[in-house]
Design a protein around this motif. Structure first.
Motif, PDB file in Angstrom:
ATOM      1  N   ARG A 181      72.142  55.529  47.572  1.00 20.87           N
ATOM      2  CA  ARG A 181      71.653  54.648  48.646  1.00 20.87           C
ATOM      3  C   ARG A 181      70.468  53.794  48.208  1.00 20.87           C
ATOM      4  NH1 ARG A 181      71.725  58.320  52.878  1.00 20.87           N
ATOM      5  NH2 ARG A 181      73.975  57.905  53.012  1.00 20.87           N
ATOM      6  N   PRO A 182      69.420  54.357  47.601  1.00 21.94           N
ATOM      7  CA  PRO A 182      68.298  53.489  47.181  1.00 21.94           C
ATOM      8  C   PRO A 182      68.686  52.509  46.074  1.00 21.94           C
ATOM      9  CG  PRO A 182      67.970  55.764  46.432  1.00 21.94           C
ATOM     10  CD  PRO A 182      69.110  55.787  47.388  1.00 21.94           C
ATOM     11  N   ILE A 183      69.590  52.912  45.185  1.00 23.50           N
ATOM     12  CA  ILE A 183      70.046  52.015  44.117  1.00 23.50           C
ATOM     13  C   ILE A 183      70.815  50.847  44.719  1.00 23.50           C
ATOM     14  CG2 ILE A 183      71.622  51.831  42.140  1.00 23.50           C
ATOM     15  CD1 ILE A 183      70.882  54.743  41.464  1.00 23.50           C
ATOM     16  N   ARG A 184      71.687  51.148  45.666  1.00 28.88           N
ATOM     17  CA  ARG A 184      72.472  50.094  46.310  1.00 28.88           C
ATOM     18  C   ARG A 184      71.581  49.171  47.133  1.00 28.88           C
ATOM     19  NH1 ARG A 184      77.389  54.262  47.847  1.00 28.88           N
ATOM     20  NH2 ARG A 184      78.666  53.870  45.987  1.00 28.88           N
ATOM     21  N   ALA A 185      70.543  49.720  47.755  1.00 28.59           N
ATOM     22  CA  ALA A 185      69.614  48.883  48.530  1.00 28.59           C
ATOM     23  C   ALA A 185      68.876  47.921  47.603  1.00 28.59           C
ATOM     24  CB  ALA A 185      68.629  49.759  49.297  1.00 28.59           C
ATOM     25  N   ARG A 186      68.397  48.431  46.465  1.00 28.87           N
ATOM     26  CA  ARG A 186      67.721  47.551  45.495  1.00 28.87           C
ATOM     27  C   ARG A 186      68.685  46.487  44.987  1.00 28.87           C
ATOM     28  NH1 ARG A 186      65.357  52.403  43.710  1.00 28.87           N
ATOM     29  NH2 ARG A 186      66.823  52.606  41.971  1.00 28.87           N
ATOM     30  N   TYR A 188      71.821  47.005  35.997  1.00 25.90           N
ATOM     31  CA  TYR A 188      70.700  47.438  35.151  1.00 25.90           C
ATOM     32  C   TYR A 188      69.396  47.495  35.951  1.00 25.90           C
ATOM     33  CZ  TYR A 188      73.591  46.429  30.985  1.00 25.90           C
ATOM     34  OH  TYR A 188      74.564  46.407  30.019  1.00 25.90           O
ATOM     35  N   LEU A 189      69.124  46.415  36.670  1.00 24.98           N
ATOM     36  CA  LEU A 189      67.866  46.338  37.399  1.00 24.98           C
ATOM     37  C   LEU A 189      67.842  47.331  38.564  1.00 24.98           C
ATOM     38  CD1 LEU A 189      67.493  42.447  37.529  1.00 24.98           C
ATOM     39  CD2 LEU A 189      66.466  44.027  35.882  1.00 24.98           C
ATOM     40  N   ALA A 190      68.980  47.504  39.220  1.00 29.74           N
ATOM     41  CA  ALA A 190      69.025  48.393  40.385  1.00 29.74           C
ATOM     42  C   ALA A 190      68.777  49.842  40.013  1.00 29.74           C
ATOM     43  CB  ALA A 190      70.373  48.255  41.091  1.00 29.74           C
ATOM     44  N   VAL A 191      69.269  50.280  38.841  1.00 26.43           N
ATOM     45  CA  VAL A 191      69.074  51.684  38.458  1.00 26.43           C
ATOM     46  C   VAL A 191      67.677  51.948  37.927  1.00 26.43           C
ATOM     47  CG1 VAL A 191      71.531  52.003  37.961  1.00 26.43           C
ATOM     48  CG2 VAL A 191      69.965  51.428  36.089  1.00 26.43           C
ATOM     49  N   LEU A 196      85.219  70.002  50.148  1.00 26.82           N
ATOM     50  CA  LEU A 196      84.637  69.563  48.880  1.00 26.82           C
ATOM     51  C   LEU A 196      84.438  68.052  48.877  1.00 26.82           C
ATOM     52  CD1 LEU A 196      83.743  69.935  45.932  1.00 26.82           C
ATOM     53  CD2 LEU A 196      86.161  69.843  45.272  1.00 26.82           C
ATOM     54  N   LYS A 197      85.433  67.312  49.297  1.00 31.56           N
ATOM     55  CA  LYS A 197      85.334  65.854  49.288  1.00 31.56           C
ATOM     56  C   LYS A 197      84.259  65.369  50.255  1.00 31.56           C
ATOM     57  CE  LYS A 197      90.089  65.079  47.768  1.00 31.56           C
ATOM     58  NZ  LYS A 197      91.427  64.528  48.098  1.00 31.56           N
ATOM     59  N   ALA A 198      84.091  66.053  51.366  1.00 36.62           N
ATOM     60  CA  ALA A 198      83.024  65.690  52.302  1.00 36.62           C
ATOM     61  C   ALA A 198      81.649  65.901  51.670  1.00 36.62           C
ATOM     62  CB  ALA A 198      83.156  66.516  53.584  1.00 36.62           C
ATOM     63  N   VAL A 199      81.485  67.021  50.961  1.00 38.99           N
ATOM     64  CA  VAL A 199      80.221  67.311  50.280  1.00 38.99           C
ATOM     65  C   VAL A 199      79.945  66.266  49.212  1.00 38.99           C
ATOM     66  CG1 VAL A 199      79.079  68.940  48.705  1.00 38.99           C
ATOM     67  CG2 VAL A 199      80.234  69.785  50.766  1.00 38.99           C
ATOM     68  N   VAL A 200      80.957  65.927  48.425  1.00 38.68           N
ATOM     69  CA  VAL A 200      80.786  64.942  47.355  1.00 38.68           C
ATOM     70  C   VAL A 200      80.439  63.576  47.937  1.00 38.68           C
ATOM     71  CG1 VAL A 200      81.950  63.721  45.485  1.00 38.68           C
ATOM     72  CG2 VAL A 200      82.326  66.172  45.790  1.00 38.68           C
ATOM     73  N   THR A 201      81.136  63.179  48.992  1.00 34.46           N
ATOM     74  CA  THR A 201      80.876  61.879  49.612  1.00 34.46           C
ATOM     75  C   THR A 201      79.439  61.777  50.093  1.00 34.46           C
ATOM     76  OG1 THR A 201      83.180  61.669  50.301  1.00 34.46           O
ATOM     77  CG2 THR A 201      81.561  60.321  51.469  1.00 34.46           C
ATOM     78  N   GLU A 202      78.987  62.808  50.808  1.00 29.45           N
ATOM     79  CA  GLU A 202      77.616  62.799  51.323  1.00 29.45           C
ATOM     80  C   GLU A 202      76.604  62.782  50.180  1.00 29.45           C
ATOM     81  OE1 GLU A 202      74.637  65.485  54.163  1.00 29.45           O
ATOM     82  OE2 GLU A 202      76.742  66.046  53.931  1.00 29.45           O
ATOM     83  N   ALA A 203      76.834  63.594  49.149  1.00 30.56           N
ATOM     84  CA  ALA A 203      75.889  63.693  48.034  1.00 30.56           C
ATOM     85  C   ALA A 203      75.819  62.380  47.267  1.00 30.56           C
ATOM     86  CB  ALA A 203      76.294  64.833  47.100  1.00 30.56           C
ATOM     87  N   LEU A 204      76.972  61.788  46.977  1.00 28.64           N
ATOM     88  CA  LEU A 204      76.991  60.554  46.182  1.00 28.64           C
ATOM     89  C   LEU A 204      76.389  59.392  46.959  1.00 28.64           C
ATOM     90  CD1 LEU A 204      77.764  59.122  43.581  1.00 28.64           C
ATOM     91  CD2 LEU A 204      80.051  58.755  44.528  1.00 28.64           C
TER      92      LEU A 204
END
Length: 327
Positions: free
Chosen positions: A280-285, A68-71, A267-275
């Protein structure tokens, strides 16, 4: 949305995943930024509706709070609380149960589905009555709006019915909450089935980038090389295309056209990079927040304090309307 009170929440049954994020959590943050007051229930008692034992609750409650807090849910502008620590909310269940018949509970289509999918050896009374418990969640805080999918509309209609019946029998008190309908994006799990914590086919918000890449790499697709966005004909491919589009704030058709004949690998490479870039900022928080468990407990204590104050006032008003004030 300024001045509007919103009730939402989750059961602590495991880590939240990207389906929760794109389907619900982002909308909660958006509502809060628009001025809505959020009440977010961590429904620990309701874990027992479809299983005999609630396992790992301290860990799962903490993980929910981290997500909750991270998002971006602001604990200073919202009330985050657990069922088990707000006694007056749960006591409100008793007068509400007196307003609904057994036959009406049996007819609730969502309850029928939940009973069919239950993990319990036998159906408990909590399973049977949990729509009334959800009504107590909504009514105790005077929620004006409840974000729901179409499958949850029967629950909210029961809440509105109970509010109406109480007001007619005892005098005006409860607001009839309105649904805030939203169409959750049709993201499938990596095995092509509905994304679910229990199926082990989801990408957790707290997963690392390497784990995320591995999960996407094994996601189910099909044998056609040309990538198109056709949710009905190619649901697994369409789910991956949609995921990339959500991360990049683009139309899924444009993502599919860009990948073109690059096939499932591209497609999977594009999805991986995009996700990974989006999260990344949510996971860092999330990682920063996880370093101070004492602060997490403080936030939850403050949420319990605020929720208890609201619930106590509501229960006092209910007792007053029902003629149960003796002291």
């Amino acid at each position: 949305m300024t001045g509007i009170r919103v009730l939402t929440g989750d059961r602590p049954t495991g880590p939240l995943h990207i389906g929760h994020y794109f389907g619900s959590l982002r909308n909660r943050v958006r509502l809060q930024r628009q001025g809505a007051e959020l009440f977010v229930v961590i429904a620990d008692y309701q874990v027992l509706t479809d299983r005999d034992v609630a396992e790992n609750l301290p860990e799962y409650v903490e993980e929910l709070l981290l997500d909750y807090l991270a998002v971006g849910i602001d604990p200073a502008a919202s009330t985050i609380f657990t069922h088990s620590h707000v006694a007056s909310l749960n006591q409100l269940l008793l007068p509400l149960l007196s307003l609904v018949s057994v036959a009406e509970l049996r007819r609730n289509p969502t309850v029928k589905e939940e009973i069919a999918a239950s993990r319990q050896a036998r159906v408990s009374g909590l399973m049977f009555t949990y729509p009334v418990h959800q009504a107590a969640d909504i009514l105790f805080c005077g929620a004006d709006v409840v974000p729901v999918g179409r499958d949850q509309l029967p629950h909210l209609e029961l809440t509105r019915l109970l509010a109406r019946r109480f007001n007619e029998r005892y005098g005006q008190l409860f607001t009839e909450p309105e649904p805030l309908l939203g169409e959750a994006p049709a993201l499938l799990g990596v095995d092509g089935r509905k994304m679910s914590k229990s199926r082990g086919n989801a990408i957790a918000l707290g997963a690392g980038e390497y784990e995320t890449a591995n999960l996407i790499r094994r996601a189910k697709t099909d044998s056609e090389r040309m990538i198109t966005y056709e949710p009905e004909r190619r649901p697994e491919v369409a789910s991956l295309v949609l995921l990339a589009a959500l991360c990049q704030d683009r139309r899924p058709e444009d993502v599919a056209e860009e990948v073109g004949d690059g096939g499932a690998g591209r497609l999977k490479a594009v999805v991986t990079e995009a996700l990974n870039e989006h999260l990344r900022p949510i996971r860092a928080r999330r990682a920063d927040l996880a370093r101070d468990r004492g602060e997490l407990r403080r936030i939850l204590r403050e949420g319990h304090k605020r929720a208890n104050a609201v619930a106590d006032r509501t229960l006092d008003a209910v007792r007053d309307r029902m003629g149960m004030t003796y002291l």
